[in-house]
Scaffold this motif. Sequence first.
Motif, PDB file in Angstrom:
ATOM      1  N   GLY A   1       4.983   1.787  -7.137  1.00  0.00           N
ATOM      2  CA  GLY A   1       4.487   0.607  -6.450  1.00  0.00           C
ATOM      3  C   GLY A   1       3.368  -0.069  -7.217  1.00  0.00           C
ATOM      4  N   ALA A   2       2.459   0.738  -7.763  1.00  0.00           N
ATOM      5  CA  ALA A   2       1.357   0.196  -8.558  1.00  0.00           C
ATOM      6  C   ALA A   2       1.889  -0.515  -9.799  1.00  0.00           C
ATOM      7  CB  ALA A   2       0.407   1.319  -8.962  1.00  0.00           C
ATOM      8  N   THR A   3       2.911   0.050 -10.405  1.00  0.00           N
ATOM      9  CA  THR A   3       3.499  -0.552 -11.605  1.00  0.00           C
ATOM     10  C   THR A   3       4.123  -1.907 -11.286  1.00  0.00           C
ATOM     11  OG1 THR A   3       3.946   1.647 -12.528  1.00  0.00           O
ATOM     12  CG2 THR A   3       5.171  -0.199 -13.461  1.00  0.00           C
ATOM     13  N   ALA A   4       4.720  -2.028 -10.104  1.00  0.00           N
ATOM     14  CA  ALA A   4       5.309  -3.302  -9.703  1.00  0.00           C
ATOM     15  C   ALA A   4       4.235  -4.388  -9.615  1.00  0.00           C
ATOM     16  CB  ALA A   4       6.023  -3.150  -8.360  1.00  0.00           C
ATOM     17  N   ILE A   5       3.091  -4.063  -9.013  1.00  0.00           N
ATOM     18  CA  ILE A   5       1.991  -5.036  -8.921  1.00  0.00           C
ATOM     19  C   ILE A   5       1.463  -5.368 -10.310  1.00  0.00           C
ATOM     20  CG2 ILE A   5      -0.359  -5.412  -8.087  1.00  0.00           C
ATOM     21  CD1 ILE A   5       0.263  -3.700  -5.708  1.00  0.00           C
ATOM     22  N   PHE A   6       1.295  -4.341 -11.125  1.00  0.00           N
ATOM     23  CA  PHE A   6       0.798  -4.511 -12.493  1.00  0.00           C
ATOM     24  C   PHE A   6       1.689  -5.470 -13.279  1.00  0.00           C
ATOM     25  CE2 PHE A   6       1.132  -3.165 -16.946  1.00  0.00           C
ATOM     26  CZ  PHE A   6      -0.195  -3.202 -17.367  1.00  0.00           C
TER      27      PHE A   6
ATOM     28  N   VAL B   1       3.343   0.103  -1.213  1.00  0.00           N
ATOM     29  CA  VAL B   1       2.324  -0.095  -2.249  1.00  0.00           C
ATOM     30  C   VAL B   1       2.573  -1.386  -3.024  1.00  0.00           C
ATOM     31  CG1 VAL B   1       1.329   0.855  -4.366  1.00  0.00           C
ATOM     32  CG2 VAL B   1       1.901   2.381  -2.471  1.00  0.00           C
ATOM     33  N   ALA B   2       3.823  -1.620  -3.401  1.00  0.00           N
ATOM     34  CA  ALA B   2       4.149  -2.786  -4.219  1.00  0.00           C
ATOM     35  C   ALA B   2       3.785  -4.092  -3.521  1.00  0.00           C
ATOM     36  CB  ALA B   2       5.632  -2.783  -4.570  1.00  0.00           C
ATOM     37  N   PHE B   3       3.964  -4.147  -2.201  1.00  0.00           N
ATOM     38  CA  PHE B   3       3.670  -5.368  -1.457  1.00  0.00           C
ATOM     39  C   PHE B   3       2.346  -5.290  -0.702  1.00  0.00           C
ATOM     40  CE2 PHE B   3       8.302  -5.653  -1.991  1.00  0.00           C
ATOM     41  CZ  PHE B   3       8.396  -6.947  -2.494  1.00  0.00           C
ATOM     42  N   SER B   4       1.558  -4.266  -1.014  1.00  0.00           N
ATOM     43  CA  SER B   4       0.229  -4.104  -0.407  1.00  0.00           C
ATOM     44  C   SER B   4       0.300  -4.176   1.118  1.00  0.00           C
ATOM     45  CB  SER B   4      -0.725  -5.177  -0.945  1.00  0.00           C
ATOM     46  OG  SER B   4      -0.873  -5.060  -2.339  1.00  0.00           O
ATOM     47  N   LEU B   5       1.289  -3.507   1.692  1.00  0.00           N
ATOM     48  CA  LEU B   5       1.468  -3.494   3.135  1.00  0.00           C
ATOM     49  C   LEU B   5       0.535  -2.471   3.772  1.00  0.00           C
ATOM     50  CD1 LEU B   5       5.381  -3.573   3.226  1.00  0.00           C
ATOM     51  CD2 LEU B   5       3.813  -5.493   3.592  1.00  0.00           C
ATOM     52  N   PRO B   6       0.200  -2.661   5.036  1.00  0.00           N
ATOM     53  CA  PRO B   6      -0.635  -1.656   5.705  1.00  0.00           C
ATOM     54  C   PRO B   6       0.145  -0.361   5.868  1.00  0.00           C
ATOM     55  CG  PRO B   6       0.235  -3.239   7.295  1.00  0.00           C
ATOM     56  CD  PRO B   6       0.577  -3.773   5.924  1.00  0.00           C
ATOM     57  N   GLY B   7      -0.542   0.761   5.805  1.00  0.00           N
ATOM     58  CA  GLY B   7       0.129   2.029   6.063  1.00  0.00           C
ATOM     59  C   GLY B   7       0.276   2.951   4.879  1.00  0.00           C
ATOM     60  N   ALA B   8      -0.365   2.641   3.745  1.00  0.00           N
ATOM     61  CA  ALA B   8      -0.247   3.530   2.582  1.00  0.00           C
ATOM     62  C   ALA B   8      -0.809   4.919   2.896  1.00  0.00           C
ATOM     63  CB  ALA B   8      -0.975   2.922   1.385  1.00  0.00           C
ATOM     64  N   MET B   9      -1.929   4.964   3.625  1.00  0.00           N
ATOM     65  CA  MET B   9      -2.506   6.261   3.985  1.00  0.00           C
ATOM     66  C   MET B   9      -1.567   7.034   4.913  1.00  0.00           C
ATOM     67  SD  MET B   9      -4.872   8.456   3.768  1.00  0.00           S
ATOM     68  CE  MET B   9      -6.201   7.539   2.979  1.00  0.00           C
ATOM     69  N   ILE B  10      -0.966   6.329   5.881  1.00  0.00           N
ATOM     70  CA  ILE B  10      -0.022   6.977   6.787  1.00  0.00           C
ATOM     71  C   ILE B  10       1.185   7.491   6.016  1.00  0.00           C
ATOM     72  CG2 ILE B  10       1.457   6.649   8.805  1.00  0.00           C
ATOM     73  CD1 ILE B  10      -1.574   6.645   9.343  1.00  0.00           C
ATOM     74  N   ALA B  11       1.626   6.737   5.020  1.00  0.00           N
ATOM     75  CA  ALA B  11       2.755   7.173   4.197  1.00  0.00           C
ATOM     76  C   ALA B  11       2.409   8.458   3.463  1.00  0.00           C
ATOM     77  CB  ALA B  11       3.137   6.079   3.202  1.00  0.00           C
ATOM     78  N   THR B  12       1.183   8.540   2.949  1.00  0.00           N
ATOM     79  CA  THR B  12       0.748   9.757   2.250  1.00  0.00           C
ATOM     80  C   THR B  12       0.738  10.946   3.200  1.00  0.00           C
ATOM     81  OG1 THR B  12      -0.652   8.426   0.786  1.00  0.00           O
ATOM     82  CG2 THR B  12      -1.091  10.790   0.861  1.00  0.00           C
ATOM     83  N   LEU B  13       0.218  10.740   4.406  1.00  0.00           N
ATOM     84  CA  LEU B  13       0.214  11.811   5.406  1.00  0.00           C
ATOM     85  C   LEU B  13       1.639  12.219   5.768  1.00  0.00           C
ATOM     86  CD1 LEU B  13      -2.580  10.532   7.848  1.00  0.00           C
ATOM     87  CD2 LEU B  13      -2.790  12.290   6.090  1.00  0.00           C
TER      88      LEU B  13
END
Length: 243
Positions: free
Chosen positions: A105-110, A71-83
Motif C-alpha cells: 500500500g505504501a508503495t502504491a502511494i509512493f 493503506v494505498a487509499f489512506s482509508l480509516p482503519g489501518a490500525m484495526i486491520a493490523t489488529l
Amino acid sequence: MTDTTETDKTGIGRMLPILLIGTVAVAGAFTLKDYLTFQALADNREALLAFRDSNYVGTVLGFIVIYTLIVAFSLPGAMIATLTGGFLFATFPGALFNMTAATLGATAIFMAARWGFGEKLGAKLEASDGMVKKIKDGIDENQWSMLFLIRLVPAVPFFVANLVPSFLEVPLRRFMISTFFGIIPGSVVYTSVGAGLGAVFERGETPNLGIIFEPQIIGPIIGLCVLAALPILIKAVRGKQGL
C-alpha cells in the motif's frame, strides 16, 4: 498550441493517480469510519474465524488485498486491520501478512506521488542553490538511515513517510526494503495485541493501543532510532572536523 495542449494533458494524466487516492481517501473518511472499527471487528469475529477456518488461503489473500487498499487509499482503519491480522493469524505469520500489505500500500502511494509531481520536484531541488540544495544533498547521502528513521519514529505519520521519499528521488527498491523492515517493530507490537483479542473480547474490554509508548516497548524502538541516526551523526561530526 498543440504542444502546449499535449503537455497540459500529460500533466493532468500524471496527476490522476494521486488525485484518485485523495478523492477516495476523503470519501472513505466519511463512508467507512463506522465499518472499519474495533466494534465492527468484535461484532463479526465469529464469522471471520469461521471463514478463516474453512478457507485459510483465501482469507490470507483477501486480507492482504483489503489491507493494501486501506493503506494505498489512506482509508480509516489501518490500525484495526493490523489488529485483525493478529486476531486471525496470530503474531506470526500475522505480522508478516501485515507488513507485506502495508508495504504494498505504501508503495502504491509512493509511485502515485512520484508519477504526479515527485520527479519534477526532485529535479527542482537538485537544480536549486544554497541551503535547500545542501539539505537535499544531506538526505541523499544518508538515505538508508533517513528512511529507516522515519519508519521507526512512531510520531511520523505513515502517510507522510510514504510521500516524502517520493519527492527526494529515492529508488523504489530502497523505499520498499526500508519500509518493510522499518515497520517491523510497530507491526509486531500491534499484531501481538491483535493476537490477544480473543481474551479481550471475552472480558468486554478494548485493547490498549497506547502500548507502543510504554517503557518496555518504546525503549528498544528508541534504541533502533539511535542506531538508524548514528551514521548521520558520524558524518556530521566528521564533516565539522574536516575528516
